[in-house]
Structures are given as C-alpha cells and as structure tokens.
Design a protein around this motif. Structure first.
Motif, PDB file in Angstrom:
ATOM      1  N   ALA A 156       0.805  -1.218   0.000  1.00 42.02           N
ATOM      2  CA  ALA A 156       0.000   0.000   0.000  1.00 42.02           C
ATOM      3  C   ALA A 156       0.840   1.271   0.000  1.00 42.02           C
ATOM      4  O   ALA A 156       0.284   2.376   0.070  1.00 42.02           O
ATOM      5  CB  ALA A 156      -0.923   0.001   1.215  1.00 42.02           C
ATOM      6  N   GLY A 157       2.155   1.139  -0.045  1.00 41.73           N
ATOM      7  CA  GLY A 157       2.995   2.322  -0.065  1.00 41.73           C
ATOM      8  C   GLY A 157       3.148   2.995   1.279  1.00 41.73           C
ATOM      9  O   GLY A 157       3.591   4.139   1.360  1.00 41.73           O
ATOM     10  N   LEU A 158       2.811   2.295   2.374  1.00 42.64           N
ATOM     11  CA  LEU A 158       2.998   2.843   3.713  1.00 42.64           C
ATOM     12  C   LEU A 158       4.416   2.595   4.219  1.00 42.64           C
ATOM     13  O   LEU A 158       4.867   3.226   5.177  1.00 42.64           O
ATOM     14  CB  LEU A 158       1.992   2.217   4.686  1.00 42.64           C
ATOM     15  CG  LEU A 158       0.522   2.497   4.387  1.00 42.64           C
ATOM     16  CD1 LEU A 158      -0.375   1.652   5.290  1.00 42.64           C
ATOM     17  CD2 LEU A 158       0.201   3.976   4.544  1.00 42.64           C
ATOM     18  N   ASP A 159       5.107   1.654   3.598  1.00 44.37           N
ATOM     19  CA  ASP A 159       6.492   1.343   3.925  1.00 44.37           C
ATOM     20  C   ASP A 159       7.212   1.032   2.616  1.00 44.37           C
ATOM     21  O   ASP A 159       6.578   0.598   1.641  1.00 44.37           O
ATOM     22  CB  ASP A 159       6.554   0.139   4.879  1.00 44.37           C
ATOM     23  CG  ASP A 159       7.914  -0.040   5.534  1.00 44.37           C
ATOM     24  OD1 ASP A 159       8.807   0.808   5.303  1.00 44.37           O
ATOM     25  OD2 ASP A 159       8.087  -1.026   6.272  1.00 44.37           O
ATOM     26  N   ALA A 212       2.735   1.778 -12.268  1.00 41.87           N
ATOM     27  CA  ALA A 212       3.654   2.820 -11.807  1.00 41.87           C
ATOM     28  C   ALA A 212       4.459   2.296 -10.620  1.00 41.87           C
ATOM     29  O   ALA A 212       3.903   1.761  -9.657  1.00 41.87           O
ATOM     30  CB  ALA A 212       2.883   4.065 -11.412  1.00 41.87           C
ATOM     31  N   ASP A 213       5.772   2.457 -10.673  1.00 39.33           N
ATOM     32  CA  ASP A 213       6.666   2.021  -9.604  1.00 39.33           C
ATOM     33  C   ASP A 213       6.591   3.034  -8.469  1.00 39.33           C
ATOM     34  O   ASP A 213       7.155   4.128  -8.551  1.00 39.33           O
ATOM     35  CB  ASP A 213       8.098   1.916 -10.143  1.00 39.33           C
ATOM     36  CG  ASP A 213       9.071   1.354  -9.110  1.00 39.33           C
ATOM     37  OD1 ASP A 213       8.683   1.221  -7.929  1.00 39.33           O
ATOM     38  OD2 ASP A 213      10.219   1.045  -9.489  1.00 39.33           O
ATOM     39  N   ILE A 214       5.899   2.683  -7.391  1.00 43.06           N
ATOM     40  CA  ILE A 214       5.697   3.651  -6.322  1.00 43.06           C
ATOM     41  C   ILE A 214       6.977   3.882  -5.527  1.00 43.06           C
ATOM     42  O   ILE A 214       7.088   4.877  -4.805  1.00 43.06           O
ATOM     43  CB  ILE A 214       4.532   3.250  -5.393  1.00 43.06           C
ATOM     44  CG1 ILE A 214       4.824   1.957  -4.636  1.00 43.06           C
ATOM     45  CG2 ILE A 214       3.253   3.120  -6.186  1.00 43.06           C
ATOM     46  CD1 ILE A 214       3.707   1.589  -3.665  1.00 43.06           C
ATOM     47  N   GLY A 215       7.943   2.984  -5.662  1.00 40.68           N
ATOM     48  CA  GLY A 215       9.210   3.171  -4.974  1.00 40.68           C
ATOM     49  C   GLY A 215      10.020   4.331  -5.526  1.00 40.68           C
ATOM     50  O   GLY A 215      10.933   4.828  -4.863  1.00 40.68           O
ATOM     51  N   ASN A 235       6.056  13.382  -1.021  1.00 41.15           N
ATOM     52  CA  ASN A 235       4.856  14.157  -1.344  1.00 41.15           C
ATOM     53  C   ASN A 235       4.021  13.470  -2.410  1.00 41.15           C
ATOM     54  O   ASN A 235       2.787  13.370  -2.299  1.00 41.15           O
ATOM     55  CB  ASN A 235       5.243  15.564  -1.809  1.00 41.15           C
ATOM     56  CG  ASN A 235       5.771  16.425  -0.681  1.00 41.15           C
ATOM     57  OD1 ASN A 235       5.527  16.146   0.494  1.00 41.15           O
ATOM     58  ND2 ASN A 235       6.512  17.466  -1.027  1.00 41.15           N
ATOM     59  N   ALA A 236       4.685  12.987  -3.455  1.00 45.67           N
ATOM     60  CA  ALA A 236       3.973  12.297  -4.527  1.00 45.67           C
ATOM     61  C   ALA A 236       3.347  11.005  -4.021  1.00 45.67           C
ATOM     62  O   ALA A 236       2.236  10.632  -4.418  1.00 45.67           O
ATOM     63  CB  ALA A 236       4.912  12.006  -5.695  1.00 45.67           C
ATOM     64  N   LEU A 237       4.045  10.317  -3.122  1.00 44.02           N
ATOM     65  CA  LEU A 237       3.515   9.075  -2.563  1.00 44.02           C
ATOM     66  C   LEU A 237       2.294   9.355  -1.691  1.00 44.02           C
ATOM     67  O   LEU A 237       1.322   8.594  -1.715  1.00 44.02           O
ATOM     68  CB  LEU A 237       4.595   8.366  -1.753  1.00 44.02           C
ATOM     69  CG  LEU A 237       4.256   6.979  -1.207  1.00 44.02           C
ATOM     70  CD1 LEU A 237       3.837   6.038  -2.329  1.00 44.02           C
ATOM     71  CD2 LEU A 237       5.450   6.416  -0.437  1.00 44.02           C
ATOM     72  N   THR A 238       2.321  10.437  -0.949  1.00 44.25           N
ATOM     73  CA  THR A 238       1.165  10.819  -0.138  1.00 44.25           C
ATOM     74  C   THR A 238      -0.057  11.079  -1.015  1.00 44.25           C
ATOM     75  O   THR A 238      -1.170  10.642  -0.707  1.00 44.25           O
ATOM     76  CB  THR A 238       1.485  12.068   0.700  1.00 44.25           C
ATOM     77  OG1 THR A 238       2.552  11.763   1.600  1.00 44.25           O
ATOM     78  CG2 THR A 238       0.266  12.523   1.485  1.00 44.25           C
ATOM     79  N   VAL A 239       0.152  11.793  -2.111  1.00 46.24           N
ATOM     80  CA  VAL A 239      -0.946  12.078  -3.036  1.00 46.24           C
ATOM     81  C   VAL A 239      -1.471  10.786  -3.644  1.00 46.24           C
ATOM     82  O   VAL A 239      -2.693  10.581  -3.747  1.00 46.24           O
ATOM     83  CB  VAL A 239      -0.481  13.047  -4.146  1.00 46.24           C
ATOM     84  CG1 VAL A 239      -1.556  13.172  -5.228  1.00 46.24           C
ATOM     85  CG2 VAL A 239      -0.165  14.408  -3.562  1.00 46.24           C
ATOM     86  N   ARG A 258      -3.610   8.899  -1.201  1.00 43.64           N
ATOM     87  CA  ARG A 258      -4.884   9.579  -0.951  1.00 43.64           C
ATOM     88  C   ARG A 258      -5.852   9.428  -2.113  1.00 43.64           C
ATOM     89  O   ARG A 258      -7.061   9.296  -1.915  1.00 43.64           O
ATOM     90  CB  ARG A 258      -4.625  11.064  -0.687  1.00 43.64           C
ATOM     91  CG  ARG A 258      -5.860  11.846  -0.260  1.00 43.64           C
ATOM     92  CD  ARG A 258      -5.478  13.224   0.225  1.00 43.64           C
ATOM     93  NE  ARG A 258      -4.842  14.016  -0.821  1.00 43.64           N
ATOM     94  CZ  ARG A 258      -3.819  14.836  -0.629  1.00 43.64           C
ATOM     95  NH1 ARG A 258      -3.289  14.963   0.572  1.00 43.64           N
ATOM     96  NH2 ARG A 258      -3.312  15.535  -1.625  1.00 43.64           N
ATOM     97  N   GLU A 259      -5.329   9.423  -3.338  1.00 43.14           N
ATOM     98  CA  GLU A 259      -6.196   9.463  -4.510  1.00 43.14           C
ATOM     99  C   GLU A 259      -6.399   8.111  -5.187  1.00 43.14           C
ATOM    100  O   GLU A 259      -7.407   7.911  -5.863  1.00 43.14           O
ATOM    101  CB  GLU A 259      -5.627  10.455  -5.528  1.00 43.14           C
ATOM    102  CG  GLU A 259      -5.576  11.883  -5.016  1.00 43.14           C
ATOM    103  CD  GLU A 259      -5.110  12.872  -6.065  1.00 43.14           C
ATOM    104  OE1 GLU A 259      -4.748  12.441  -7.183  1.00 43.14           O
ATOM    105  OE2 GLU A 259      -5.112  14.089  -5.764  1.00 43.14           O
ATOM    106  N   ARG A 260      -5.484   7.161  -5.026  1.00 44.65           N
ATOM    107  CA  ARG A 260      -5.549   5.923  -5.803  1.00 44.65           C
ATOM    108  C   ARG A 260      -5.579   4.660  -4.961  1.00 44.65           C
ATOM    109  O   ARG A 260      -5.671   3.559  -5.490  1.00 44.65           O
ATOM    110  CB  ARG A 260      -4.377   5.862  -6.792  1.00 44.65           C
ATOM    111  CG  ARG A 260      -4.346   7.074  -7.727  1.00 44.65           C
ATOM    112  CD  ARG A 260      -3.239   6.985  -8.735  1.00 44.65           C
ATOM    113  NE  ARG A 260      -3.471   5.929  -9.700  1.00 44.65           N
ATOM    114  CZ  ARG A 260      -2.611   5.607 -10.676  1.00 44.65           C
ATOM    115  NH1 ARG A 260      -1.474   6.274 -10.796  1.00 44.65           N
ATOM    116  NH2 ARG A 260      -2.890   4.634 -11.523  1.00 44.65           N
TER     117      ARG A 260
END
Length: 262
Positions: free
Chosen positions: A75-78, A90-93, A98-102, A105-107
């Motif tokens: 989930a991108g929390l860690d 999209a590679d969230i790493g 800031n971009a990860l927070t958005v 929140r949105e996806r």
C-alpha cells in the motif's frame, strides 16, 4: 483461481479478477529487512504476486509471518528493502514522499480495524474528506451510489458518535471507495466488531467487488473472515507459501493449522 505468470516460480502468481488489462497492484521480488547485522529481521523475503482487478483476496499467516509488513509495502505505507511495488504499472518506490502521499490519498483506499473517523464531521463530510484534501469536486452520482451500496443514505447528516460500530465501519468503507481507488487495502476490518456485524461488513466488501468492480486486499487472522474472499494467500516466515481459491472457514483453518506445524 490463481494464474501463474509464464516462467514464474510458485511464489510468483497473479490473483484476482481475470479478463482485465494489467493488475491493480504487483509486487516483484519484494523483501523488507529491519535492522542490520546478526540481529536483522527479514519480515518479507522476495515476495512476488499480482492482484488482478475486481477481486477479493485475503492474506493470512501465523503470527510473525509478515502480514502487516506485506500490507504496508503493497500500500505504499512502507518502502521495500529490495524489489518493486507497482500500482497500475507505476513504480511507487520511485516516488518522493509528497507524490507518494498524493498517490495513497487518490488511488488507494484504506479500511482499518480502528474506524479513524473525525468526530466533528458528518457522515457525508467524513466520506468526502479525501476529495476535499485533494481539492477534487465530489461526483454526486458516484457518492449516491456509494451511499446506497453501503446503506448510509439515511445517515449522511449524522456524526460518528450517533452511529453503531458497524455503521462507523461502513462510513470508513465508503470513504475508501469515494476516490474510485485502484485497490482497497483492509487491515483486520472486523476486529472491533461482533460476529454478526463483522459478517455484514465482509459482505459489503464483497459487494464492492461485485457491484463496483473494486479490488480488495484484506489482511486477517480469522478463517471465517477469510472465507468471504475469492482467494486466500498464506504467508510464513516472510514468504508466500500457499494459495487457496474458493475458501471456506474449514479449509482455511486446516491450512493455517498446517502452517503452524512448519
């Protein structure tokens, strides 16, 4: 049913809805190590799995198996120590904080054991809070559909203190759905509820998959809760070790007992 990627190992499978273009979330060789040296803890070990769109997957395992770390990385929390997590390709790493927070929140939608509602806001205001935070207009038609599916149409002006625990969790689910996320992650969503209310909430998550085309990934320790999913993934010692399609409470409990003897 799990679908093996061509040339993949047993630990690398795609799960969830079939017939869609690309998975909602994919983990590729994800490992997470806490600490260094002899005392390092390997919470995840090269986990590879993809979650197809429109599926309801439960993640289970013995205590210390890596369930929470799995959810946090997916989930991108860690951030993984190694490997990649891709959300809709999209590679969230590679994203900054800031971009990860958005993105979260949105996806991504989240449903936790604690409802995390703001007591001063009404039901509707709690549900639409992610939209307001991202300065997006509320799609009233979509909001009406979410309210209908979650059974909150008559409760929009109530505050959390005026709701039962089950109703508060319904608000949390509606809030998770309002942004039309790629995936909803649920962490022990019925842990604070009685068995009857918990069954209603699990039915609602399943309904969001069938009626709204949502992708749900739920971490749970409860075989009865896992039986509401389309498929169960089992973790042990940080590795993905087994899958169970079309689970029942009995078959899940049997697999868990088997893992406990490892």
């Amino acid at each position: 049913m799990p679908m093996e990627d061509p040339g993949s190992s047993p630990g690398h499978s795609a799960v969830g809805g079939a017939g869609q273009e690309g998975p909602a979330v994919r983990l590729e060789g994800v490992s997470r190590v806490y600490g260094k040296g002899p005392g390092a803890v390997h919470a995840l070990r090269e986990v590879s799995v993809a979650f197809g769109r429109g599926g309801f997957t439960a993640v289970m395992g013995p205590s210390g198996s890596g369930k929470s770390t799995f959810l946090h990385c997916a989930a991108g929390l860690d951030r993984p120590t190694s490997g990649r997590v891709l959300l809709a390709g999209a590679d969230i790493g590679r994203l900054g904080e800031n971009a990860l927070t958005v993105l979260r929140r949105e996806r991504i939608g989240f449903v936790f054991q604690a409802f995390n509602l703001l007591p001063s806001l009404t039901v509707e205001q709690n549900i639409t809070l992610p939209l307001r935070l991202s300065r997006r207009r509320t799609d009233r038609e979509w909001l009406a559909r979410v309210l209908e599916r979650t059974g909150l149409g008559e409760r929009t002006r109530h505050r959390p203190s005026e709701l039962s625990g089950g109703q508060q969790q319904r608000v949390a689910i509606a809030r998770a759905l309002i942004t039309r996320p790629e995936v909803v992650f649920a962490d022990e969503p019925t842990g604070a509820l009685d068995s009857t209310t918990g069954a209603e909430i699990l039915g609602l998550l399943g309904e969001s998959v069938r009626a709204l085309g949502q992708t749900v990934v739920m971490v749970t320790h409860d075989p009865v809760a896992a039986a509401h999913a389309d498929l169960v993934l089992f973790l042990a010692d940080g590795r993905l070790v087994d899958t169970l399609p079309a689970p029942t409470a009995d078959t899940v409990a049997e697999r868990m007992a088997r893992l406990g003897k490892r």
